[in-house]
Design an enzyme around this catalytic site. Structure first.
Site, PDB file in Angstrom:
ATOM      1  N   CYS A 120     -35.406 -91.541  47.488  1.00  0.00           N
ATOM      2  CA  CYS A 120     -36.704 -91.555  48.171  1.00  0.00           C
ATOM      3  C   CYS A 120     -36.517 -91.503  49.692  1.00  0.00           C
ATOM      4  O   CYS A 120     -36.059 -90.497  50.211  1.00  0.00           O
ATOM      5  CB  CYS A 120     -37.510 -92.775  47.723  1.00  0.00           C
ATOM      6  N   HIS A 171     -37.108 -92.637  41.621  1.00  0.00           N
ATOM      7  CA  HIS A 171     -36.364 -93.892  41.766  1.00  0.00           C
ATOM      8  C   HIS A 171     -35.654 -94.281  40.463  1.00  0.00           C
ATOM      9  O   HIS A 171     -36.232 -94.990  39.644  1.00  0.00           O
ATOM     10  CB  HIS A 171     -37.337 -95.028  42.105  1.00  0.00           C
ATOM     11  N   GLU A 191     -33.487 -96.500  40.090  1.00  0.00           N
ATOM     12  CA  GLU A 191     -33.297 -97.955  40.038  1.00  0.00           C
ATOM     13  C   GLU A 191     -34.544 -98.667  39.508  1.00  0.00           C
ATOM     14  O   GLU A 191     -34.510 -99.850  39.209  1.00  0.00           O
ATOM     15  CB  GLU A 191     -32.902 -98.487  41.430  1.00  0.00           C
TER      16      GLU A 191
END
Lengths: 760, 230
Positions: B86, B196, B198
């Site tokens: 990002c 993302h 994560e």
């Protein structure tokens, strides 16, 4: 080096009645002068007026707010601090508060809404808590008006712009549209934080000689007299310059620096500079400790030259905090703030003289007793009278509506799903980062949001609820219903409700009818809070929400937080288990007597009659039985999905559950309601009436017997009304005929696309 | 595998990246402040999401000048893995470590959603745990994710296999050229992506598909490491 100013003298302030332009009445001004034994000078008049404004002093509401229950074994911090705190076990606590930013949003929606978010975040991290979630309760006028679309679109962008940047997920909230909010939108922002008991900080300035620091952003000329402006009748007459401008990047740095500083254990007290900036933060911190504070304006870091003590004290520049450190530990603050590239500047010290003393170098610019500013602010007993319309409401069952041309209610359901108040709020929440921090178990769109408590099996469920139209139609029941619906939403997600924060949005309190609505709704909320064991631990009052003499609906918004004991209990509103039964907790047939009063359906089909009929009956005991049963069956692992029945009634609730579960529903009322002679109005009431105290459950056939036993033990009615089916369509039989037939895709298209269509 | 997660003023997905690494390797990643000048101890450097320097001026435009970014460049040159997520992707393009640029979303609105991606190549250090053409679900959360690169560079990138992730057909959330969601440098050790991974570490977060990206890096590193030791 003092700046020459053309400030009026104390005599000018009196003779030219300058105090009136600050919102002080003649009597209030005289009271201040009498207490001082002299005429207050210009700076002192400014300070006193802002502290005595409605916004800071709660002078119209304080007497009524005492009616709220605020104690409980779970309460670690009740009202009066920057935010309330409740115990969630294992040495941890939840910190939360809700606050309005209505007036600034009416003038400048992006910054107005953004700074509302910024302010509420500061209230939470000021307590030493790590903010973990944001919610927003919003009200706007109808979307067919271009100005309403502007206010709505920019408010949403402002909320997102702030929360997204600072990295706190926006996980929930609500949006309602009604012409009563056309000129006066409501933006109520709620923040929830987590803290360990040992880390709790407070806003008290104790310890004579301890240094007072201003930390964070520099002070500018923005937002001067913002609090006064929020306390007057026509915000549109005021200047846009009274609206502050937010800087979420600065606040992110300030938050990290403050949490790091509090963790050092060297902080005595800390307080956000929100409304009335340095004035209210210093006076309130001294008041809590029974001390005094002396501040030198020349030491305050400023971003503009030539600022006077008056401007510095009344500035509402954002992203600033007032901190009292232990004496000799100033360098600890220096070091922490330097890492984050921020100022931490000693501007004064704690005294024991009970005075707020403002100097410019050695020269005293203002000196006022703290007690005068905080404790002696007027507490008004406003006249209250019951509005006549309340006694002219017709019984809800008398509302007459015709079946649609098609002879069934499919078109009505589709139209209702596309009403912006009911439609999916995806257009809103897709602009919010709801996932950062990677603890969001239940994202926006279900009954309550659920956020994990790191390092434990627990989670926090949170929601905001309020229905101004209901409170308008029945202030006592409407107030109680707001609390009940919030609790019901938490219970549907598998949480035990813990406590409440409230945002009380009303019109002009000087109108006796408005004051009556305020008083009665607080009574209703208070009784419901007692019934659910959820004390009010923080909140905010916003009055004078009126335009051209027309008040908004009385709109108390309830923010409620609950704890999910084990993550395995987390339940959503999705009905996605094919073959499972659809059960209704609560009564299936009460809409026959309650009718359509207060409903979205009535507002859609007969807008001119929407305020003519009484609300459905509300019974707190029944509500408690429904909620207790729901929580018990969820905790026993017997529930696949749960959804409370509210706006739009039973059919909207069931349709939302089908959409979320990506399944169809076969609903058949013929067994539980075997009559075949229902009128169209009765059928509509059964399908779309908003009788309270009902929850739809999705339960496997093998678990139904146990659910029945548990419902019986709680004396809660339970109705088996249908089945979750694989075929993606919704069919409803009522009164011996099919009354609704549509595909889930049709329903979803109407529901999901409605707001986006308006906002194209 | 030693992992660093950079922290700029305004980073806000740093802790999430640390959690993802802890879950993958059993050992937490180290948070490294933006003033760090030496990253030679690290095998993987994550430039996390957030709003470094408030995204003022232009996303990533200020962060690229921080000392840590010089150290990231050195690390990339010695062959360490670099993952920009990002805002991290935006910083890597601003720093010239990856081609292209990220513009305002076509809708002019911030967008947060779990979106379907197509894995374009599964034979890279970052994607070996996927299969080519597989559809995976990863959250996005950005206002400036509209990837742009000129036609000539795009053709070259295609040819060199630098495109690792595309938004699935009809699911491009931001107007990115060629539906691009994630790109790699020519050498194959620097990946930047707007989604993302994560945030997709558990089913209860909505998807666990991101976990395999971190597992891929760990597996590749282990294989190389064991090979070197053998």
């Amino acid at each position: 080096m003092s700046t020459p100013t053309l400030e009026p003298t104390a005599e000018d302030v009196r003779e030219r009645q300058i105090y009136r332009s600050f919102g002080l009445t003649d009597a209030e001004y005289e009271q201040i002068a009498k207490r001082l034994g002299r005429l207050p000078n210009y700076v002192e008049t400014g300070i006193a007026s802002v502290m005595w404004s409605e916004h800071c002093s709660y002078k119209s509401s304080r007497r009524i707010l005492r009616r709220f229950p605020s104690a409980g074994s779970q309460v670690l911090q009740g009202p009066g601090e920057n935010a309330g705190i409740v115990d969630i076990g294992d040495g941890q606590a939840a910190v939360f508060k809700i606050e309005s930013h209505n007036h600034p949003t009416a003038i400048e929606p992006f910054q107005g809404a953004a700074t509302g978010v910024g302010g509420i975040i500061r209230d939470v991290f000021t307590m030493g808590a790590r903010p973990i979630a944001l919610l927003n309760s919003l009200r706007f006028g109808p979307l067919d008006d271009a100005h309403n679309r502007y206010l709505f679109g920019h408010s949403v962008a402002g909320i997102g712009g702030y929360g997204n940047c600072i990295g706190i997920p926006t996980v929930g909230g609500e949006v309602v549209f009604d012409e009563r909010y056309t000129q006066n939108p409501l933006v109520n922002a709620m923040c929830v934080g987590l803290i360990s008991h040992a880390q709790i900080a407070t806003g008290a300035a104790s310890g004579v000689g301890n240094p007072v620091l201003v930390v964070g952003a520099k002070t500018g000329r923005d937002g001067i007299h913002g609090a006064t402006f929020a306390s007057t009748q026509d915000p549109h007459a005021k200047e846009r310059s009274a609206v502050q401008v937010g800087d979420p990047f600065m606040e992110k740095l300030l938050m990290e620096a403050c949490l790091e500083l509090i963790a050092t254990g060297k902080v005595v007290g800390i307080q956000d500079m929100g409304a009335a900036g340095m004035t209210s933060s210093s006076a309130e911190m001294a008041s809590r400790a029974g001390s005094g504070i002396r501040l030198d304006m020349q030491k305050v870091p400023r971003r503009e030259t030539g600022m006077t003590p008056y401007e510095i004290m009344l500035s509402e520049s954002q992203e600033r905090m007032l901190v009292v450190m232990q004496r000799g530990e100033e360098q600890v603050a220096d070091a922490v703030f330097a890492k984050w590239g921020l100022d931490a500047t000693v501007i004064g010290e704690v005294t024991d003289d009970g005075m707020l003393t403002i100097t410019e170098g050695r020269q005293i610019a203002a000196q006022l007793p703290v007690a005068l500013l905080v404790d002696e602010a007027p507490v008004l007993t406003r006249p209250s009278s019951r509005p006549a319309y309340l006694d002219a409401l017709l019984p809800g069952a008398d509302a007459v509506v015709q079946a649609s041309a098609a002879g069934d209610f499919t078109d009505d359901l589709l139209a209702l799903l596309a009403q912006p108040t009911i439609a999916s709020k995806e257009w809103v929440y897709q602009q919010y980062d709801s996932m950062v921090r990677t603890e969001t178990f239940v994202r926006p769109g279900s009954d309550a949001a659920v956020v994990g408590v790191p390092g434990t099996a627990k989670a926090l469920a949170m929601t905001t609820d309020g229905n101004g139209r209901q409170v308008y139609l029945d202030p006592y029941a409407g107030g109680a219903l707001a609390v009940a619906e919030a609790a019901r939403n938490l219970v549907c997600s598998g949480a035990t409700p813990l406590a409440v924060t409230d945002c009380l949005n009303y019109g002009n309190p000087e109108k006796p009818e408005t004051y009556y609505l305020f008083e009665r709704s607080v009574d209703g909320m208070s009784d419901a809070c007692r019934a659910f064991g959820t004390p009010v631990i923080s909140g905010n009052v916003s009055l004078y929400n009126e335009t051209a003499g027309v008040d908004i609906y009385p709109t108390p918004v309830v923010g409620m937080v609950g704890v999910v004991a084990d993550r395995s209990h987390i339940t959503t509103s999705a009905f996605g288990t094919v073959g499972a039964r659809v059960l209704l907790l609560g009564d299936c047939n009460t809409p026959l007597t309650d009718g359509l009063g207060g409903s979205e359906y009535l507002a859609m089909r007969a807008p001119e009659q929407k305020l003519a009929y009484a609300l459905p009956a509300f019974d707190l005991t029944r509500e408690q039985a429904v909620q207790a049963t729901c929580l018990a069956v969820i905790q026993a692992g017997l529930v696949q999905g749960a959804h409370d029945v509210s706006d739009g009634g039973l059919m909207v609730a069931l349709t939302e559950s089908a959409i979320a579960g990506k399944c169809g529903l076969a609903i058949d009322f013929d067994e539980v309601l075997p009559r075949t002679d229902y009128s169209a109005a009765q059928q509509a009431a059964l399908l779309f009436g908003e009788s309270p105290s009902r929850i739809a459950l999705c339960v496997l056939p093998s678990d139904i017997a146990r659910v029945r036993d548990m419902a019986a033990a709680h004396e809660c009615p339970l109705w088996d009304i249908g089945e979750v089916v694989a075929s993606p369509a919704i069919h409803v039989r009522l009164g011996g005929e099919q009354v609704v037939a549509l595909s889930v895709l049709q329903a979803e298209t109407a529901w999901r696309g409605a707001i986006a269509q308006w906002m194209k | 595998m030693n992992t660093a997660v950079l922290q700029f003023p305004g980073s806000n997905c740093d802790e999430d990246a640390v959690k993802a690494i802890t879950q993958t390797t059993g050992k937490p990643a180290e948070l490294v402040w933006h003033t760090a000048e030496d990253l030679s101890a690290f095998d993987l450097i994550i430039v996390p999401g957030g709003f470094s320097y408030g995204d003022y001026l232009r996303s990533g435009a200020i962060a690229r000048f921080s000392p840590a970014m010089s150290a990231v460049r050195e690390a990339a040159e010695r062959g360490a893995y670099v993952l920009g997520i990002c805002n991290g992707f935006q910083i890597l393009t601003e720093a010239g470590l990856l081609p292209g640029a990220l513009r305002r979303n076509e809708s002019l609105q911030y967008r947060c959603a779990i979106v379907p991606l197509t894995v374009v190549r599964a034979d890279t250090p970052f994607t070996s745990g996927y299969t080519t053409g597989e559809e995976i679900y990863i959250p996005i959360a950005h206002g400036d994710g509209n990837y742009y690169v000129d036609d000539a560079t795009l053709a070259l990138m295609e040819q060199r296999g630098q495109i690792l992730f595309r938004y699935a057909k009809e699911h491009n959330p931001n107007g990115s050229v060629d539906d691009i969601a994630g790109v790699m440098n020519e050498r194959g050790n620097v990946l930047g992506m707007m989604p993302h991974p994560e945030r997709a570490m558990h089913e209860w977060l909505g998807s666990a598909d991101g976990a395999r990206l971190f597992a891929s890096i760990l597996t590749t590193w282990r294989n190389a490491h064991e090979h070197a030791n053998a």
